[in-house]
Design a protein around this motif. Structure first.
Motif, PDB file in Angstrom:
ATOM      1  N   ALA A  58      13.240  24.864  -5.385  1.00  0.00           N
ATOM      2  CA  ALA A  58      13.736  25.954  -4.428  1.00  0.00           C
ATOM      3  C   ALA A  58      12.776  26.128  -3.109  1.00  0.00           C
ATOM      4  CB  ALA A  58      13.817  27.298  -5.159  1.00  0.00           C
ATOM      5  N   ARG A  59      13.529  26.618  -2.108  1.00  0.00           N
ATOM      6  CA  ARG A  59      12.495  26.953  -0.851  1.00  0.00           C
ATOM      7  C   ARG A  59      12.357  28.378  -1.166  1.00  0.00           C
ATOM      8  NH1 ARG A  59      13.777  23.183   4.376  1.00  0.00           N
ATOM      9  NH2 ARG A  59      13.069  21.454   3.561  1.00  0.00           N
ATOM     10  N   VAL A  60      11.328  28.881  -0.371  1.00  0.00           N
ATOM     11  CA  VAL A  60      11.012  30.320  -0.266  1.00  0.00           C
ATOM     12  C   VAL A  60      10.662  30.735   0.957  1.00  0.00           C
ATOM     13  CG1 VAL A  60       9.334  32.021  -1.064  1.00  0.00           C
ATOM     14  CG2 VAL A  60      10.062  29.983  -2.726  1.00  0.00           C
ATOM     15  N   ILE A  61      11.183  31.923   1.267  1.00  0.00           N
ATOM     16  CA  ILE A  61      11.000  32.629   2.635  1.00  0.00           C
ATOM     17  C   ILE A  61       9.987  33.866   2.198  1.00  0.00           C
ATOM     18  CG2 ILE A  61      11.745  34.092   4.533  1.00  0.00           C
ATOM     19  CD1 ILE A  61      14.258  32.141   4.600  1.00  0.00           C
ATOM     20  N   SER A  62       8.921  33.877   2.785  1.00  0.00           N
ATOM     21  CA  SER A  62       7.799  34.951   2.511  1.00  0.00           C
ATOM     22  C   SER A  62       7.596  35.965   3.675  1.00  0.00           C
ATOM     23  CB  SER A  62       6.749  34.265   2.232  1.00  0.00           C
ATOM     24  OG  SER A  62       6.695  33.397   1.193  1.00  0.00           O
ATOM     25  N   PHE A  63       7.946  37.031   3.379  1.00  0.00           N
ATOM     26  CA  PHE A  63       7.865  38.231   4.496  1.00  0.00           C
ATOM     27  C   PHE A  63       6.519  38.835   4.267  1.00  0.00           C
ATOM     28  CE2 PHE A  63      12.321  38.423   4.271  1.00  0.00           C
ATOM     29  CZ  PHE A  63      12.744  38.346   5.808  1.00  0.00           C
ATOM     30  N   CYS A  64       5.660  38.474   3.179  1.00  0.00           N
ATOM     31  CA  CYS A  64       4.418  38.713   3.254  1.00  0.00           C
ATOM     32  C   CYS A  64       3.414  37.633   3.336  1.00  0.00           C
ATOM     33  CB  CYS A  64       4.146  39.610   1.769  1.00  0.00           C
ATOM     34  SG  CYS A  64       2.415  39.834   1.410  1.00  0.00           S
ATOM     35  N   HIS A  65       2.420  37.464   4.255  1.00  0.00           N
ATOM     36  CA  HIS A  65       1.568  36.255   4.215  1.00  0.00           C
ATOM     37  C   HIS A  65       0.516  36.009   3.037  1.00  0.00           C
ATOM     38  CE1 HIS A  65      -0.038  33.210   6.622  1.00  0.00           C
ATOM     39  NE2 HIS A  65      -1.167  33.520   6.259  1.00  0.00           N
ATOM     40  N   THR A  68       7.509  25.134  -1.578  1.00  0.00           N
ATOM     41  CA  THR A  68       7.655  25.380  -0.341  1.00  0.00           C
ATOM     42  C   THR A  68       7.971  26.618   0.296  1.00  0.00           C
ATOM     43  OG1 THR A  68       8.274  22.918  -0.333  1.00  0.00           O
ATOM     44  CG2 THR A  68       8.889  23.921   1.693  1.00  0.00           C
ATOM     45  N   SER A  69       6.935  27.232   1.121  1.00  0.00           N
ATOM     46  CA  SER A  69       7.262  28.466   1.819  1.00  0.00           C
ATOM     47  C   SER A  69       7.235  28.629   3.049  1.00  0.00           C
ATOM     48  CB  SER A  69       6.288  29.431   1.090  1.00  0.00           C
ATOM     49  OG  SER A  69       6.076  30.831   1.639  1.00  0.00           O
ATOM     50  N   LEU A  70       7.931  29.445   3.837  1.00  0.00           N
ATOM     51  CA  LEU A  70       8.195  29.593   5.130  1.00  0.00           C
ATOM     52  C   LEU A  70       7.517  31.208   5.391  1.00  0.00           C
ATOM     53  CD1 LEU A  70       8.884  28.524   8.072  1.00  0.00           C
ATOM     54  CD2 LEU A  70      11.143  29.719   7.626  1.00  0.00           C
ATOM     55  N   PRO A  71       6.234  31.257   5.961  1.00  0.00           N
ATOM     56  CA  PRO A  71       6.044  32.548   6.279  1.00  0.00           C
ATOM     57  C   PRO A  71       6.833  33.197   7.300  1.00  0.00           C
ATOM     58  CG  PRO A  71       4.437  31.276   7.194  1.00  0.00           C
ATOM     59  CD  PRO A  71       5.619  30.429   6.536  1.00  0.00           C
ATOM     60  N   ASP A 104      17.362  27.000  10.378  1.00  0.00           N
ATOM     61  CA  ASP A 104      17.189  25.427   9.863  1.00  0.00           C
ATOM     62  C   ASP A 104      16.375  25.195   8.416  1.00  0.00           C
ATOM     63  OD1 ASP A 104      18.412  24.780  12.339  1.00  0.00           O
ATOM     64  OD2 ASP A 104      16.594  24.537  13.461  1.00  0.00           O
ATOM     65  N   PHE A 105      15.564  26.097   8.325  1.00  0.00           N
ATOM     66  CA  PHE A 105      14.729  25.827   7.128  1.00  0.00           C
ATOM     67  C   PHE A 105      15.670  26.176   5.758  1.00  0.00           C
ATOM     68  CE2 PHE A 105      12.259  27.928   3.808  1.00  0.00           C
ATOM     69  CZ  PHE A 105      11.098  26.967   3.455  1.00  0.00           C
ATOM     70  N   ILE A 106      16.482  27.241   6.068  1.00  0.00           N
ATOM     71  CA  ILE A 106      17.723  27.504   5.018  1.00  0.00           C
ATOM     72  C   ILE A 106      18.415  26.272   4.736  1.00  0.00           C
ATOM     73  CG2 ILE A 106      19.481  28.837   4.212  1.00  0.00           C
ATOM     74  CD1 ILE A 106      17.917  31.122   5.427  1.00  0.00           C
ATOM     75  N   GLU A 107      19.162  25.772   5.966  1.00  0.00           N
ATOM     76  CA  GLU A 107      20.080  24.744   5.892  1.00  0.00           C
ATOM     77  C   GLU A 107      19.677  23.572   5.399  1.00  0.00           C
ATOM     78  OE1 GLU A 107      23.423  22.995   8.945  1.00  0.00           O
ATOM     79  OE2 GLU A 107      22.023  24.450   9.657  1.00  0.00           O
ATOM     80  N   GLU A 108      18.368  23.216   5.618  1.00  0.00           N
ATOM     81  CA  GLU A 108      17.736  21.788   5.106  1.00  0.00           C
ATOM     82  C   GLU A 108      17.373  21.847   4.021  1.00  0.00           C
ATOM     83  OE1 GLU A 108      15.082  21.186   8.254  1.00  0.00           O
ATOM     84  OE2 GLU A 108      16.511  20.992   9.902  1.00  0.00           O
ATOM     85  N   THR A 109      17.638  22.901   3.083  1.00  0.00           N
ATOM     86  CA  THR A 109      16.835  23.084   1.446  1.00  0.00           C
ATOM     87  C   THR A 109      17.703  21.663   0.787  1.00  0.00           C
ATOM     88  OG1 THR A 109      17.023  25.606   1.756  1.00  0.00           O
ATOM     89  CG2 THR A 109      17.139  24.267  -0.439  1.00  0.00           C
ATOM     90  N   PRO A 110      16.887  21.007   0.200  1.00  0.00           N
ATOM     91  CA  PRO A 110      17.364  19.883  -0.569  1.00  0.00           C
ATOM     92  C   PRO A 110      18.058  20.332  -1.824  1.00  0.00           C
ATOM     93  CG  PRO A 110      14.914  19.844  -0.870  1.00  0.00           C
ATOM     94  CD  PRO A 110      15.410  21.298   0.101  1.00  0.00           C
TER      95      PRO A 110
END
Length: 478
Positions: free
Chosen positions: A100-107, A119-122, A382-388
């Protein structure tokens, strides 16, 4: 015209009332066709319904424990965990989420998850300062505190001790889990309000205040804190993520140790000029050598502070050079003895100037972060849309211990696994005041967080297996 991708947004059931994730749903709707679900006790059944509906992407907001079910079904998954829920969850909690992909609101959480191979996007969110009235009056310190977790020690009495008797304190008595009657805010508070669905009571209290005390030990995002920053309030917070990722002590707010009133230098110096000594207890992430160094440093600092305090309170204090007094007052970290503390008590105008400086810095930072958030929305979408698309849960060799057992349970008894993993969201370990933990719970947390203890546990596990294997062979031969 390209058809919009269909997204299932699965939120924590508690947010059906608080609406704290609604802002993110609106962001997703800029590009996707979004349907919102709330996960409760029948999470496995809900996951099955979502899979059958055939969505293009599944976004799990603080329900990341459901992701292995979707990954096993070949669904594209984006997880949005919160530090106050699963920030300290052990490594095996995340193993089945690596596709899965991860979006992190905490660094801090972003760094932890990338260390586990995810795979995380801060990202950093900020409310729009233009939507809130600007604090203009700092002449007298007026604080507001939302009493959310009084059962963990964050109650009106502790906040009164921290602020001192000269600060006006309004308590919004709206606990998450207990009744306000169990933890009355008076007499520690000067005024009290209670929960209403529109949050008008809290907003009205913040309109009249210039100081905001964060209501929890840790935050995933911290919406109330961000609203206070957008208003230009001086924010006081426990020194933990995500508080300390937004606040720099003395510059745009104040950090303290809300969990340890006995050892804190309270009342807090509201001017922010007294240095803040960050806590070193329970720092299992430092390792043995680091903890020993931190403890020795803390002991030395306390010894020097005690000596300085005795000197300042002695009969010789009047004969000391003012420049030496300034240094000694800083060393004590006691606002009643420091130059800043004396100014706070004797010179309200000087304190008001300090508060206004921090408030201006807070408001300016909020405007900058809001601009950065808006500029980064396209990259995040884009990060969400490109999730494999994942390849499904892979059964691991039996020698992988916990990982293998979890895999088998995910495939055979998903209800049981969801119940186990959801405990991290329901009882986020970083929300617990560790001074209130039982000894067995502290030991278990140490084992989960400390690499040395984990290594010892693994050695003991494999030694046990080897001994049992030898005994089994001996018995079979006999």
């Amino acid at each position: 015209m390209t058809q919009m991708l269909r997204v299932a947004f699965v939120d924590h059931a508690y947010h059906r009332v608080t609406k704290s994730a609604d802002f993110f749903v609106e962001v997703l709707r800029q590009r996707f066709d979004v349907t919102v679900y709330y996960a409760g006790v029948q999470a496995a059944d809900l996951a099955q319904d979502i899979v059958l509906a055939g969505y293009d992407i599944i976004v799990l907001w603080q329900t990341e424990y459901m992701s292995p079910l979707f990954i096993a079904a070949g669904q594209r998954v984006v997880c949005i965990p919160m530090h106050d829920g699963t920030g300290q969850a052990p490594g095996h909690f995340w193993q089945h989420m690596q596709q899965a992909r991860v979006i992190s609101f905490c660094h801090a959480m972003h760094l932890r998850l990338t260390g586990f191979g995810l795979t995380s996007l801060p990202v950093r969110y900020m409310k729009n300062p233009a939507s809130y009235p600007r604090v203009t009056d700092y002449s007298t310190p007026r604080a507001v505190f939302w009493q959310r977790l009084p059962e963990q020690g964050l109650d009106a009495e502790r906040i009164r001790d921290m602020l001192g008797p000269n600060v006006s304190l309004h308590v919004h008595n709206a606990p998450d889990l207990v009744s306000p009657d169990d933890f009355p805010a008076l007499p520690a508070a000067d005024s009290v309000s209670y929960f209403d669905l529109d949050r008008n009571a809290l907003a009205a209290a913040m309109d009249e205040a210039n100081i905001f005390v964060c209501p929890r030990y840790a935050e995933g995002i911290g919406m109330a804190m961000l609203e206070a920053m957008a208003r230009g309030m001086v924010v006081i917070a426990h020194d933990a993520p995500t508080h300390n990722e937004y606040i720099r002590h003395g510059a745009n707010g104040l950090l303290t140790d809300l969990s340890d009133a006995d050892n804190a230098s309270w009342p807090i110096d509201l001017s922010g000029t007294t240095p803040y000594a960050r806590p070193v207890r329970n720092r299992t992430d430092l390792g043995l050598k680091g903890r020993l160094k931190a403890r020795l440093r803390e002991t030395a600092e306390r010894g020097v502070a005690t000596a300085a305090t005795r000197l300042l309170t002695s009969d010789f204090a009047d004969r000391i050079d003012p420049r030496v007094l300034r240094v000694l007052g800083t060393v004590t970290r006691d606002p009643q003895l420091s130059i800043a503390g004396r100014a706070q008590a004797d010179d309200p105008e000087r304190l008001a100037a300090h508060l206004e400086t921090m408030g201006d810095a807070t408001r300016a930072q909020a405007a900058t972060l809001r601009t950065q958030w808006a500029a980064g929305l396209r990259d995040m979408l884009d990060f969400i849309e490109e999730t494999p698309r994942p390849t499904g849960i892979r059964v691991t060799p039996s020698g992988h211990g916990r990982m293998s057992r979890d895999t088998e349970l995910w495939l055979e008894k998903p209800d049981k696994m969801i119940a186990l993993m959801a405990r991290w969201e329901a009882h986020g370990i970083v929300l617990r005041d560790r001074t209130e933990m039982e000894r067995s719970e502290k030991l278990r947390l140490m084992v989960q967080q400390n690499a040395l203890w984990r290594a010892v546990r693994i050695v003991l596990l494999y030694t046990r297996r080897a001994v049992l294997g030898v005994l089994g062979r001996v018995l079979r031969r006999g």
